[in-house]
Write a protein that holds these residues in place. Structure first.
Motif, PDB file in Angstrom:
ATOM      1  N   LEU A  25       1.801   0.448   7.896  1.00  0.00           N
ATOM      2  CA  LEU A  25       1.935   1.171   6.632  1.00  0.00           C
ATOM      3  C   LEU A  25       0.891   2.280   6.510  1.00  0.00           C
ATOM      4  N   HIS A  28       2.018   5.134   8.654  1.00  0.00           N
ATOM      5  CA  HIS A  28       3.216   5.780   8.100  1.00  0.00           C
ATOM      6  C   HIS A  28       2.877   6.610   6.870  1.00  0.00           C
ATOM      7  N   ILE A  29       2.078   6.072   5.974  1.00  0.00           N
ATOM      8  CA  ILE A  29       1.755   6.788   4.742  1.00  0.00           C
ATOM      9  C   ILE A  29       0.893   8.015   5.040  1.00  0.00           C
ATOM     10  N   ASN A  30      -0.041   7.886   5.975  1.00  0.00           N
ATOM     11  CA  ASN A  30      -0.910   9.021   6.321  1.00  0.00           C
ATOM     12  C   ASN A  30      -0.318   9.927   7.392  1.00  0.00           C
ATOM     13  N   GLN A  31       0.897   9.638   7.814  1.00  0.00           N
ATOM     14  CA  GLN A  31       1.643  10.432   8.792  1.00  0.00           C
ATOM     15  C   GLN A  31       0.859  10.651  10.084  1.00  0.00           C
ATOM     16  N   ALA A  91       7.728  -1.793   2.119  1.00  0.00           N
ATOM     17  CA  ALA A  91       8.008  -0.807   3.171  1.00  0.00           C
ATOM     18  C   ALA A  91       9.492  -0.533   3.312  1.00  0.00           C
ATOM     19  N   LEU A  95       9.555   2.876   0.872  1.00  0.00           N
ATOM     20  CA  LEU A  95       9.291   3.942   1.838  1.00  0.00           C
ATOM     21  C   LEU A  95      10.523   4.355   2.638  1.00  0.00           C
TER      22      LEU A  95
END
Length: 96
Positions: A25, A28-31, A91, A95
């Protein structure tokens, strides 16, 4: 194998799944795009999903069979497993 060793094994599996989900996560969130981590997640996603479902079921079966050696480790493992499942649901639904 003693009951206490089984509790520690179950706790380590649930911690592994929890750390895997948190790391996934976070990336994914911070790319963050790391090729080795992307390959690792493709390999480890199915086992992590199976463990996140199997550990609480295994714990409930042991609870009914009264094979719980240490209640504090049992409660910690159950708490970590529930948090992991909630993070997975977050998630999946939020997301996408």
């Amino acid at each position: 194998m003693t009951k206490l060793q089984i509790e520690y094994i179950r706790l380590s599996f649930s911690l592994f799944v929890f750390i895997f989900i948190i790391t996934l996560l976070f990336f994914h969130i911070n790319q963050v795009q790391l090729q080795w981590f992307t390959a690792l997640t493709k390999v480890m996603t199915i086992p992590a999903l199976l463990l996140s479902i199997a550990i609480p079921l295994w714990m409930i079966v042991d609870l009914f069979r009264k094979k719980v050696a240490d209640k504090s480790i049992f409660n910690l493992t159950f708490f970590i497993s529930v948090i992991s499942i909630l993070l997975l649901l977050f998630a999946i639904y939020i997301l996408k």
